[in-house]
Design a protein around this motif. Structure first.
Motif, PDB file in Angstrom:
ATOM      1  N   LEU A 143       0.824  -1.219   0.000  1.00 32.94           N
ATOM      2  CA  LEU A 143       0.000   0.000   0.000  1.00 32.94           C
ATOM      3  C   LEU A 143       0.854   1.263   0.000  1.00 32.94           C
ATOM      4  O   LEU A 143       0.401   2.324  -0.430  1.00 32.94           O
ATOM      5  N   TRP A 144       2.119   1.149   0.441  1.00 36.22           N
ATOM      6  CA  TRP A 144       3.016   2.303   0.332  1.00 36.22           C
ATOM      7  C   TRP A 144       3.224   2.677  -1.127  1.00 36.22           C
ATOM      8  O   TRP A 144       3.378   3.842  -1.464  1.00 36.22           O
ATOM      9  N   ILE A 187      -0.316   7.641  -5.969  1.00 28.26           N
ATOM     10  CA  ILE A 187      -1.260   8.765  -5.928  1.00 28.26           C
ATOM     11  C   ILE A 187      -0.509  10.072  -5.673  1.00 28.26           C
ATOM     12  O   ILE A 187      -0.668  11.048  -6.400  1.00 28.26           O
ATOM     13  N   THR A 197     -13.115  -3.743   8.824  1.00 24.40           N
ATOM     14  CA  THR A 197     -12.318  -4.119   9.993  1.00 24.40           C
ATOM     15  C   THR A 197     -12.256  -5.637  10.160  1.00 24.40           C
ATOM     16  O   THR A 197     -11.188  -6.192  10.440  1.00 24.40           O
ATOM     17  N   VAL A 206      -6.192  16.537 -11.860  1.00 25.62           N
ATOM     18  CA  VAL A 206      -5.772  15.999 -10.559  1.00 25.62           C
ATOM     19  C   VAL A 206      -6.989  15.476  -9.791  1.00 25.62           C
ATOM     20  O   VAL A 206      -6.929  14.440  -9.130  1.00 25.62           O
ATOM     21  N   LEU A 207      -8.095  16.199  -9.926  1.00 21.23           N
ATOM     22  CA  LEU A 207      -9.317  15.800  -9.219  1.00 21.23           C
ATOM     23  C   LEU A 207      -9.771  14.396  -9.623  1.00 21.23           C
ATOM     24  O   LEU A 207     -10.231  13.604  -8.809  1.00 21.23           O
ATOM     25  N   LEU A 247      -8.467  -0.272  12.330  1.00 19.09           N
ATOM     26  CA  LEU A 247      -9.081  -0.929  11.167  1.00 19.09           C
ATOM     27  C   LEU A 247      -8.721  -2.419  11.081  1.00 19.09           C
ATOM     28  O   LEU A 247      -8.678  -2.986   9.989  1.00 19.09           O
ATOM     29  N   ILE A 261       1.499  -0.131   8.397  1.00 14.38           N
ATOM     30  CA  ILE A 261       0.531  -0.533   7.367  1.00 14.38           C
ATOM     31  C   ILE A 261      -0.726   0.333   7.416  1.00 14.38           C
ATOM     32  O   ILE A 261      -1.169   0.838   6.395  1.00 14.38           O
ATOM     33  N   LEU A 289      -1.017   3.229   8.514  1.00  9.79           N
ATOM     34  CA  LEU A 289      -0.656   4.579   8.085  1.00  9.79           C
ATOM     35  C   LEU A 289      -0.702   4.665   6.543  1.00  9.79           C
ATOM     36  O   LEU A 289      -1.260   5.605   5.975  1.00  9.79           O
ATOM     37  N   ALA A 290      -0.136   3.643   5.879  1.00 10.71           N
ATOM     38  CA  ALA A 290      -0.153   3.626   4.409  1.00 10.71           C
ATOM     39  C   ALA A 290      -1.590   3.580   3.890  1.00 10.71           C
ATOM     40  O   ALA A 290      -1.952   4.281   2.944  1.00 10.71           O
ATOM     41  N   TYR A 291      -2.414   2.748   4.545  1.00  9.52           N
ATOM     42  CA  TYR A 291      -3.824   2.590   4.152  1.00  9.52           C
ATOM     43  C   TYR A 291      -4.535   3.940   4.220  1.00  9.52           C
ATOM     44  O   TYR A 291      -5.211   4.365   3.279  1.00  9.52           O
ATOM     45  N   LEU A 334      -3.098   6.963   4.417  1.00  9.03           N
ATOM     46  CA  LEU A 334      -2.472   7.948   3.519  1.00  9.03           C
ATOM     47  C   LEU A 334      -2.985   7.826   2.081  1.00  9.03           C
ATOM     48  O   LEU A 334      -3.099   8.824   1.369  1.00  9.03           O
ATOM     49  N   CYS A 335      -3.297   6.603   1.664  1.00  7.98           N
ATOM     50  CA  CYS A 335      -3.858   6.417   0.318  1.00  7.98           C
ATOM     51  C   CYS A 335      -5.146   7.229   0.178  1.00  7.98           C
ATOM     52  O   CYS A 335      -5.349   7.939  -0.807  1.00  7.98           O
ATOM     53  N   PHE A 336      -6.009   7.091   1.193  1.00  8.21           N
ATOM     54  CA  PHE A 336      -7.280   7.817   1.136  1.00  8.21           C
ATOM     55  C   PHE A 336      -7.062   9.324   1.236  1.00  8.21           C
ATOM     56  O   PHE A 336      -7.645  10.098   0.476  1.00  8.21           O
ATOM     57  N   SER A 338      -4.458  11.078   0.453  1.00  5.89           N
ATOM     58  CA  SER A 338      -3.873  11.675  -0.750  1.00  5.89           C
ATOM     59  C   SER A 338      -4.894  11.738  -1.886  1.00  5.89           C
ATOM     60  O   SER A 338      -4.920  12.711  -2.642  1.00  5.89           O
ATOM     61  N   ALA A 339      -5.747  10.718  -2.003  1.00  9.34           N
ATOM     62  CA  ALA A 339      -6.759  10.756  -3.066  1.00  9.34           C
ATOM     63  C   ALA A 339      -7.763  11.878  -2.810  1.00  9.34           C
ATOM     64  O   ALA A 339      -8.119  12.629  -3.729  1.00  9.34           O
ATOM     65  N   CYS A 369      -6.186  15.171  -3.564  1.00  5.96           N
ATOM     66  CA  CYS A 369      -6.202  15.459  -5.004  1.00  5.96           C
ATOM     67  C   CYS A 369      -7.546  16.054  -5.415  1.00  5.96           C
ATOM     68  O   CYS A 369      -7.614  17.004  -6.199  1.00  5.96           O
ATOM     69  N   MET A 370      -8.627  15.489  -4.860  1.00  6.57           N
ATOM     70  CA  MET A 370      -9.956  15.982  -5.222  1.00  6.57           C
ATOM     71  C   MET A 370     -10.153  17.412  -4.718  1.00  6.57           C
ATOM     72  O   MET A 370     -10.687  18.272  -5.429  1.00  6.57           O
TER      73      MET A 370
END
Lengths: 528, 41
Positions: free
Chosen positions: A77-78, A84, A212, A286-287, B2, B9, B11-13, B15-17, B19-20, B23-24
């Motif tokens: 996931l990193w 992104i 979860t 970007v959006l 979660l 891990i 944190l990465a999960y 950060l993905c959200f 950052s997305a 962007c929006m």
């Protein structure tokens, strides 16, 4: 496969008809060189975002890297985060607007041409074009194999026929319609990919009882890591591998840093910044781009890892075992056994779209690199006026090269192709691309030196040190009688971590030691 | 968090959200910025 072949055949036929219609639109709109090479610099932001994303994400990103997450866990996931944040946000906001403006100021229509004109060097343009023309067929080969394997298994046709069909279809609209056709079809394919991956994520979490619950189930399986992986530093599918272990190095250096940073210097992606008319289009893209990539790699890596929990609950095995040790089969096995049949059909289309969108851009970039950058600008010194026709011929030649490579190279090399190409691009192009946009003091000599050092140190590390490529290539073995000339941790450190910093240092040192470019030229380059 | 124990891990999960979504938000805020740039003739 339990699918009804006629139903799938009809759906694929409809899909292909729409693709051909979009290809024809591209052909109609292509009137001059700029249309063919950079889509007339008037592409809509939505099309830019999806085209960039769909080109970026190939079948190997979903199947190959999703499968890697099935084996290595959610540490990938990193990479999704890097995709992104760096692949979209930094790329569009920091690199995109400057690339667009400089491309327009210098009249550049390809990525090597942008670099060549910024540094006033035909050598840079020609060498970069040749480098792309030689090594990109390797990367296109793996995408082609992936797409053809899909057609083979779903339509139950011969593999050779599948390669031929796929090549001819994609070549037809790329050769006739140029980048407009490529980007229009990419946008459609990107939309299909977004829908397919969104449904995949939702179904997976529902099957495992919620977000979860799914993660907890996976966390509780850490004692099931096979002995061989545990010895390499694997601590479970929801934990990072042990710091400094071989698996940690592979994950961090090759996958996360190699692919995560390498994306910035990808010629087929960078050229897209020159296809829009203003910075507004880049901002709006970007959006769309951020959430798109989240739904691609974020979903593929999460689902890949979670497949372990699904298989553990249903058949009492982990994914690698279910897939018979071949991580490329983890995602297909999971989708076939866990998803409803109608979704399997949609997902097949998602994968075909992912392969075709990447392939079309690769064909276009290889063709323009050889036809325009290498042949016309470097060999012919820019004198020939037939750019589009030469490029069309070059596309045909490089496509044939990709097909031949897909047949003759051993699968162990082909499987490494994405990482090899990304790493090579980063080392060869990133220092001079960064310098071109952000450092006026960078000189032609500095750029040439970094290009050569980046290219050859990267190739040297691939052939003689990095075990994943050096061992199957066998060059080190043939010359020195050993698999790799260095041992220990070095053999798992990716070339990108060695060659790219080296090329950056050379770029800075040589630039500072040589005379800067004239003020008039820099004013032209950086004109607002 | 979660259902994931390792902070590296989740944190990465997250950060993905982030950052997305970032962007929006960026795209929405800058929706009309830069339109007076020099365009292609």
């Amino acid at each position: 496969m339990a699918l009804s072949t006629p139903v799938l055949g009809v759906i694929i036929l409809i899909y292909l008809m729409v693709i051909f219609y979009l290809g024809w639109l591209g052909y109609k709109k292509t009137k001059q060189t700029e249309d063919y090479m950079v889509a007339g610099r008037k592409i809509h932001p939505y099309i830019l975002a999806l085209s960039y994303g769909a080109t970026f994400i190939s079948t190997s990103a979903i199947i190959g890297f999703g499968g890697a997450a099935g084996a290595l866990g959610m540490g990938l996931l990193w990479l999704a985060f890097m995709n992104i944040f760096i692949g979209i946000f930094i790329a569009f906001v920091i690199f995109g607007s400057k690339t667009r403006r400089m491309g327009l100021n210098l009249g550049a229509v390809t990525f090597p041409e942008l670099l060549g004109r910024r540094y006033q060097s035909r050598f840079i343009q020609g060498f970069s074009g040749a480098l792309i023309g030689i090594f990109m067929p390797l990367y296109a080969g793996i995408v082609l194999i992936g797409g053809a394997r899909f057609l083979e298994s779903t339509l139950e046709i011969n593999y050779d026929v599948a390669v031929l069909i796929l090549t001819v279809i994609v070549a037809a609209y790329v050769i006739t319609g140029g980048l407009i056709a490529v980007m229009y079809t990419d946008a459609l394919q990107g939309t299909l990919m977004f829908i397919g991956m969104a449904i995949l994520l939702i179904f997976t979490y529902i099957k495992l009882g919620g977000v979860t619950a799914a993660h907890s189930a996976l966390t509780s399986m850490s004692d099931l890591v096979p002995e061989s992986l545990a010895a390499g530093g694997h601590l479970g599918w929801t934990a990072m591998p042990a710091f400094g272990s071989p698996i940690w190095w592979t994950l961090v250096s090759t996958l996360i840093l190699g692919v995560g940073i390498g994306v910035i210097a990808q010629p087929q992606l960078a050229v897209r910044f020159m296809t829009v008319k203003n910075d507004t289009s880049l901002n709006r893209a970007v959006l769309v781009g951020g959430p798109f990539i989240l739904m691609m790699t974020g979903v593929a890596f999460t689902v890949g890892a979670l497949s372990n929990a699904y298989f553990h609950q249903t058949v009492g095995k982990i994914s690698v075992v279910v897939a018979g040790g071949n991580t490329d089969l983890i995602m297909p096995e999971f989708i076939n056994s866990a998803m409803p049949e109608t979704f399997v059909i949609l997902f097949m289309l998602t994968l075909l779209a992912a392969a075709m969108s990447t392939l079309s851009s690769q064909f276009h970039t290889m063709g323009t690199s050889i036809g325009h950058d290498f042949y016309r600008e470097f060999i012919k010194k820019g004198e020939l006026g037939q750019t589009i026709n030469i490029t069309r011929a070059a596309i045909a030649v490089t496509i044939i090269a990709s097909v031949i490579l897909a047949y003759i190279l051993p699968i162990s090399i082909i499987a490494r192709a994405t990482a090899i190409f990304f790493g090579l691009c980063a080392a060869a192009f990133l220092p001079m691309y960064v310098g071109a946009l952000f450092w006026k003091r960078m000189t032609k000599a500095g750029a040439v030196a970094s290009l050569l050092v980046g290219t050859f140190s990267s190739l040297f590390w691939l052939a003689f040190v990095h075990a994943s490529e050096a061992v199957p290539l066998g060059i080190s073995k043939a010359i020195f009688g050993v698999d790799t000339i260095l041992t220990g941790t070095w053999t798992v450190v990716d070339p990108i971590l060695v060659a790219t910093p080296l090329a950056f240092i050379v770029a800075i040192v040589v630039s500072l030691a040589t005379k800067p470019a004239s003020k008039e030229h820099l004013d032209t380059c950086f004109k607002k | 968090m979660l259902g994931i124990d390792d902070p590296q891990i989740w944190l990465a999960y997250i950060l993905c959200f982030i950052s997305a979504v970032g962007c929006m938000i960026y795209g929405a805020l800058k929706w009309n910025d830069g339109s007076d740039d020099r365009e292609v003739e």
